[in-house]
Design a protein around this motif. Structure first.
Motif, PDB file in Angstrom:
ATOM      1  N   PRO A  71       7.790 -24.682 -11.329  1.00  0.00           N
ATOM      2  CA  PRO A  71       9.071 -25.401 -11.320  1.00  0.00           C
ATOM      3  C   PRO A  71       9.005 -26.736 -10.582  1.00  0.00           C
ATOM      4  CG  PRO A  71       9.401 -23.078 -10.838  1.00  0.00           C
ATOM      5  CD  PRO A  71       7.930 -23.313 -10.819  1.00  0.00           C
TER       6      PRO A  71
ATOM      7  N   GLY B 164       9.767 -30.290 -12.374  1.00  0.00           N
ATOM      8  CA  GLY B 164      10.795 -31.151 -11.801  1.00  0.00           C
ATOM      9  C   GLY B 164      10.280 -32.546 -11.509  1.00  0.00           C
TER      10      GLY B 164
ATOM     11  N   ASP C 198      21.349 -24.967 -11.489  1.00  0.00           N
ATOM     12  CA  ASP C 198      20.659 -25.102 -10.214  1.00  0.00           C
ATOM     13  C   ASP C 198      21.222 -24.112  -9.197  1.00  0.00           C
ATOM     14  OD1 ASP C 198      19.164 -25.916  -8.090  1.00  0.00           O
ATOM     15  OD2 ASP C 198      20.073 -27.900  -7.902  1.00  0.00           O
TER      16      ASP C 198
ATOM     17  N   ASN D 189      11.335 -17.518  -5.264  1.00  0.00           N
ATOM     18  CA  ASN D 189      10.522 -18.490  -6.006  1.00  0.00           C
ATOM     19  C   ASN D 189      11.259 -19.828  -6.016  1.00  0.00           C
ATOM     20  OD1 ASN D 189      12.442 -18.397  -8.234  1.00  0.00           O
ATOM     21  ND2 ASN D 189      11.552 -16.389  -8.683  1.00  0.00           N
ATOM     22  N   ASN D 190      10.678 -20.796  -6.718  1.00  0.00           N
ATOM     23  CA  ASN D 190      11.227 -22.146  -6.745  1.00  0.00           C
ATOM     24  C   ASN D 190      11.829 -22.520  -8.091  1.00  0.00           C
ATOM     25  OD1 ASN D 190      10.413 -22.594  -4.078  1.00  0.00           O
ATOM     26  ND2 ASN D 190       8.399 -23.366  -4.705  1.00  0.00           N
ATOM     27  N   TYR D 191      12.372 -21.556  -8.821  1.00  0.00           N
ATOM     28  CA  TYR D 191      12.953 -21.868 -10.120  1.00  0.00           C
ATOM     29  C   TYR D 191      14.033 -22.942 -10.034  1.00  0.00           C
ATOM     30  CZ  TYR D 191      10.672 -17.682 -12.022  1.00  0.00           C
ATOM     31  OH  TYR D 191       9.751 -16.749 -12.432  1.00  0.00           O
ATOM     32  N   HIS D 192      14.767 -22.949  -8.950  1.00  0.00           N
ATOM     33  CA  HIS D 192      15.862 -23.913  -8.795  1.00  0.00           C
ATOM     34  C   HIS D 192      15.382 -25.337  -8.606  1.00  0.00           C
ATOM     35  CE1 HIS D 192      15.275 -24.687  -4.450  1.00  0.00           C
ATOM     36  NE2 HIS D 192      14.694 -23.500  -4.494  1.00  0.00           N
TER      37      HIS D 192
ATOM     38  N   THR E  67      13.434 -27.257 -10.390  1.00  0.00           N
ATOM     39  CA  THR E  67      13.419 -28.116 -11.578  1.00  0.00           C
ATOM     40  C   THR E  67      14.758 -28.821 -11.799  1.00  0.00           C
ATOM     41  OG1 THR E  67      11.709 -26.774 -12.641  1.00  0.00           O
ATOM     42  CG2 THR E  67      13.014 -28.211 -14.062  1.00  0.00           C
TER      43      THR E  67
END
Length: 351
Positions: A19, A23, A222, A232-235, A237
């Motif tokens: 992500p 991003g 978001d 995790n870091n999905y947000h 992006t």
């Protein structure tokens, strides 16, 4: 740069690194789009009010700063810190580049639209409500940036800063929806009976709904990813592209006044002969545009055709609308501004 030795790579490394990488790529792409939009604005609207110019170029400077900051972070994470999980887990300079800059940019753009809605509707309460929501979400974005600086860990940030994130992103989405609905409603009431004005208003309504829906959707996504997936870091992006979307929204709507004559969208130039004027080699007022076209669009000997672009410009003198041209002789392009104050004033109130 992290100095910790590389450790074993976990199986879910894609949830942390992927992500972020997406991003960063989308942010650079949107910065390129914004650069083109700002350049077109610079060429086409030299007579806009100084405050509008300062807003556009100020936002572009801020977006350039954000791109520089995230470029530093991507090099630290995937270049000099390659293979080190601590480089991916650290917020590095994103505490400034993402929540703080995104909060400032979104608040600025929303406040601009709040003022335009006030001009259209003459409703102080509505404009004030939008401003309050915009300032609240902008302040929450700055607060989350401060928390990210203190925590310096993405995993801990998602557990400890969910309140500021919810207010920031939820407020941004709510404000965007109010702006889109209000602007569409009041623009639809600004009809003057002229076909070109109707076309311009319809275009502005469509752009307002599309851009407002897009920024609201990205902010909502978001927030949902930030709250639902805390490991995790999905947000990351949508968070990395939010500020660029707001800046592009503003400049795209300002550039919507630009019209390409003899292009594919022929409905925009049907009635230009009735109430447009051309400036070429000095002022030429009161003559139909069609008579000027006969002299200003000859075919060239080399087989190329001269292109005429029609725009609406906001005069810096006396606060009214007037016409102007920009002529680029080497490329054979001429930019013409509509000059009928009576017919075009309402359609252009928002820009």
């Amino acid at each position: 740069m992290s100095t910790n030795p590389p450790g074993p790579i976990p199986q879910n490394i894609g949830a942390s690194a992927g992500p972020l990488l997406l991003g960063y790529l989308f942010n650079w792409c949107l910065f390129g789009v914004l650069s083109v939009q700002v350049y077109l604005y610079y060429l086409a609207f030299p007579r806009d009010r100084l405050s509008i110019k300062c807003l556009v170029f100020g936002l572009y400077i801020v977006e350039t700063l954000q791109t520089i900051l995230i470029t530093h972070d991507v090099f630290d994470s995937f270049g000099s810190g390659y293979g080190m999980l601590s480089a991916l887990e650290s917020t590095q300079l994103e505490w400034l580049g993402v929540p703080i800059i995104s909060g400032i940019v979104s608040c600025t753009v929303q406040t601009f639209f709040a003022y335009r809605i006030f001009v259209l509707s003459k409703s102080k309460p509505l404009g004030l409500i939008i401003c309050v929501i915009a300032l609240t979400q902008g302040a929450s974005g700055i607060a989350q940036g401060v928390q990210a600086l203190q925590i310096n860990d993405f995993a801990k940030l998602q557990n400890e800063a969910f309140v500021s994130c919810t207010i920031w992103l939820g407020g941004a989405a709510l404000c965007d929806i109010i702006i889109a609905v209000s602007m569409s409603y009041y623009l639809s009431k600004s009809e003057t009976g002229f076909r070109s004005t109707h076309v311009l208003i319809s275009k502005l309504i469509r752009l307002t709904i599309e851009t407002g829906s897009m920024t609201a959707a990205v902010a909502t996504i978001d927030m949902a990813l930030f709250l639902a997936f805390r490991n995790n870091n999905y947000h990351a992006t949508p968070a990395l592209i939010l500020a660029k979307l707001y800046s592009n929204t503003l400049v795209v709507i300002l550039n919507s006044r630009l019209r390409i004559v003899d292009g594919r969208d022929t409905t925009q130039s049907i009635e230009l002969n009735s109430y447009s004027s051309v400036w070429k080699d000095g002022r030429t007022r009161g003559k139909p545009l069609g008579r000027q076209n006969d002299q200003s669009q000859p075919s060239r000997r080399d087989g190329t055709r001269q292109i005429e672009v029609t725009v609406d410009t906001l005069s810096s003198q006396h606060g009214d609308w007037s016409g102007g041209t920009y002529t680029n002789q080497p490329e054979g392009m001429k930019v013409v501004a509509l000059g009928d104050d009576t017919n075009e004033r309402k359609a252009n109130l928002m820009v």
